[in-house]
Design an enzyme around this catalytic site. Sequence first.
Site, short mmCIF file in Angstrom:
data_model
loop_
_atom_site.label_atom_id
_atom_site.label_comp_id
_atom_site.label_asym_id
_atom_site.label_seq_id
_atom_site.Cartn_x
_atom_site.Cartn_y
_atom_site.Cartn_z
N ASP A 36 0.79 -1.09 -0.11
CA ASP A 36 0.00 0.00 0.06
C ASP A 36 1.13 1.14 0.04
O ASP A 36 2.02 1.14 0.42
CB ASP A 36 -0.89 0.04 1.18
CG ASP A 36 -2.32 0.90 0.98
OD1 ASP A 36 -3.26 0.04 0.65
OD2 ASP A 36 -2.33 1.78 0.87
N VAL A 60 1.60 1.79 -6.40
CA VAL A 60 1.18 0.81 -7.49
C VAL A 60 1.08 1.76 -8.95
O VAL A 60 1.52 1.02 -9.96
CB VAL A 60 0.20 0.08 -7.33
CG1 VAL A 60 -0.03 -0.80 -6.05
CG2 VAL A 60 -1.14 1.05 -7.57
N ASN A 86 -5.60 -5.05 -6.35
CA ASN A 86 -6.74 -4.47 -5.62
C ASN A 86 -6.71 -3.01 -5.37
O ASN A 86 -7.78 -2.36 -5.17
CB ASN A 86 -6.89 -5.47 -4.12
CG ASN A 86 -7.98 -4.64 -3.51
OD1 ASN A 86 -9.19 -4.87 -3.48
ND2 ASN A 86 -7.38 -3.98 -2.49
N TYR A 149 -12.77 6.37 -13.85
CA TYR A 149 -12.94 5.06 -12.92
C TYR A 149 -13.51 3.89 -13.92
O TYR A 149 -13.11 2.75 -13.94
CB TYR A 149 -13.71 5.47 -11.68
CG TYR A 149 -13.83 4.26 -10.72
CD1 TYR A 149 -12.67 3.84 -9.88
CD2 TYR A 149 -14.70 3.47 -10.61
CE1 TYR A 149 -13.04 2.65 -9.16
CE2 TYR A 149 -15.15 2.21 -9.80
CZ TYR A 149 -14.08 1.87 -9.17
OH TYR A 149 -14.16 0.82 -8.36
N LYS A 153 -11.59 0.67 -15.10
CA LYS A 153 -12.08 -0.69 -14.74
C LYS A 153 -12.70 -1.47 -16.17
O LYS A 153 -12.30 -2.82 -16.02
CB LYS A 153 -13.31 -0.49 -13.91
CG LYS A 153 -12.72 -0.14 -12.40
CD LYS A 153 -11.81 -0.75 -11.80
CE LYS A 153 -11.69 -0.35 -10.17
NZ LYS A 153 -10.51 -1.05 -9.46
N THR A 184 -16.73 -0.82 2.56
CA THR A 184 -15.38 -0.37 2.62
C THR A 184 -15.34 1.38 2.83
O THR A 184 -16.33 1.84 2.32
CB THR A 184 -14.65 -0.65 1.69
OG1 THR A 184 -14.93 -0.03 0.64
CG2 THR A 184 -14.62 -2.39 1.54
N1 LIG Z 1 -15.98 -0.78 -2.16
C1 LIG Z 1 -16.75 -0.95 -3.20
O1 LIG Z 1 -18.00 -0.80 -3.08
C2 LIG Z 1 -15.83 -1.44 -4.46
C3 LIG Z 1 -16.80 -1.84 -5.39
C4 LIG Z 1 -16.32 -2.18 -6.65
C5 LIG Z 1 -15.02 -2.18 -6.82
N2 LIG Z 1 -14.12 -1.86 -5.75
C6 LIG Z 1 -12.65 -2.06 -5.87
O2 LIG Z 1 -12.17 -2.71 -4.94
C7 LIG Z 1 -10.73 -2.18 -4.75
C8 LIG Z 1 -10.40 -2.02 -3.25
O3 LIG Z 1 -11.30 -0.99 -2.95
P1 LIG Z 1 -11.75 -0.71 -1.28
O4 LIG Z 1 -13.30 -0.42 -1.23
O5 LIG Z 1 -11.32 -1.68 -0.18
O6 LIG Z 1 -11.17 0.56 -1.44
P2 LIG Z 1 -10.46 1.66 -0.13
O7 LIG Z 1 -10.39 3.00 -0.56
O8 LIG Z 1 -11.22 1.03 1.27
O9 LIG Z 1 -9.07 0.77 -0.23
C9 LIG Z 1 -8.20 0.98 -1.37
C10 LIG Z 1 -6.77 0.90 -0.93
O10 LIG Z 1 -5.88 1.08 -1.97
C11 LIG Z 1 -4.77 2.11 -1.45
N3 LIG Z 1 -4.29 2.65 -2.69
C12 LIG Z 1 -4.93 3.68 -3.23
N4 LIG Z 1 -4.06 4.33 -4.17
C13 LIG Z 1 -2.80 3.34 -4.10
C14 LIG Z 1 -1.56 3.59 -4.77
N5 LIG Z 1 -1.31 4.59 -5.75
N6 LIG Z 1 -0.60 2.62 -4.28
C15 LIG Z 1 -0.97 1.87 -3.41
N7 LIG Z 1 -1.94 1.74 -2.69
C16 LIG Z 1 -2.88 2.67 -3.18
C17 LIG Z 1 -5.37 2.80 -0.38
O11 LIG Z 1 -4.39 3.36 0.34
C18 LIG Z 1 -6.45 1.83 0.35
O12 LIG Z 1 -5.61 1.16 1.14
C19 LIG Z 1 -10.78 -1.14 -5.68
O13 LIG Z 1 -9.78 -1.34 -6.72
C20 LIG Z 1 -11.98 -0.61 -5.90
O14 LIG Z 1 -11.94 0.11 -7.17
C21 LIG Z 1 -14.74 -1.29 -4.63
#
Ligand SMILES: NC(=O)c1ccc[n+]([C@@H]2O[C@H](COP(=O)([O-])OP(=O)(O)OC[C@H]3O[C@@H](n4cnc5c(N)ncnc54)[C@H](O)[C@@H]3O)[C@@H](O)[C@H]2O)c1
Length: 241
Positions: A36, A60, A86, A149, A153, A184
Amino acid sequence: MRFAGQVAIVTGAAGGIGLATAQRFAAEGATVALVDHDSDALAATAAQIQGDTMQVVCDVGDEGQVAAAVEQVLRRFGRLDVVVNNAGLMMFRPIEALSGADWNQVLRVDLLGAFYFIKQGFLHMPPGSAIVNVASVHALKTEPNVAPYAAAKAALLSLTRSAAIEGIPKGIRVNAILPGAVDTPMLWNNPQVKSGTEHLDAAEVGKPAEVAAAIAFLASSEASFIQGASLLVDGGRLCQL
Ligand SMILES: NC(=O)c1ccc[n+]([C@@H]2O[C@H](COP(=O)([O-])OP(=O)(O)OC[C@H]3O[C@@H](n4cnc5c(N)ncnc54)[C@H](O)[C@@H]3O)[C@@H](O)[C@H]2O)c1
């Protein structure tokens, strides 16, 4: 213990789906490298995971940092069997207010971040390895104000198919999951959810652990004939008229 003896990288491991995924892999015997860019949150996360873990602070979206992160993991553990791409971010802006820099900010993390790890995986992972990309239902259907976004995706699904084809001769499987709304910080920080513009019933919101279970399945040898797939994990939200 489907991942006993294996080493897994989970990006965006400091919260939400990434944390649940890291917990799941650790519970199933994997050694987990938690990646992270948020070092404080990463340290707090590591404390919540029982098992052998390593913290790697890495943006990343920076190819050099990703190469260095993978090198660190290989130096410490000697192998890499699973990568879960992720890490992700959302930006909320109408098209007429978006700049090229905004697009780059989203694409570098949500699309290129996965590409950099897939590239390193192809260079270093042994046959039998697996990569899981975390896309979103926004790859298929979307709403206003999240164009970069949704595009990132959708492109991630295309990258998943390309990598799956190139992964076949290497014995590396590459698949994607498409979560719906998941409980989340990303979901609850979404201004369109906060304002009620995007309405969610409780039944439409999944738990991070439910998404982690699907990721673990695709990464496991139980999914040995699944290659280039995109698995919806949304409680049926996209099926509704
Ligand atoms: N929560 C939802 O409803 C949802 C729905 C569909 C898809 N997603 C996808 O699931 C994945 C995780 O999402 P989440 O809901 O757990 O989000 P979150 O915001 O809780 O966690 C995302 C994590 O990614 C890290 N991050 C962001 N930019 C970064 C970078 N440049 N380098 C390294 N780390 C980085 C953040 O610090 C965080 O810990 C994402 O790809 C998101 O698009 C989430």
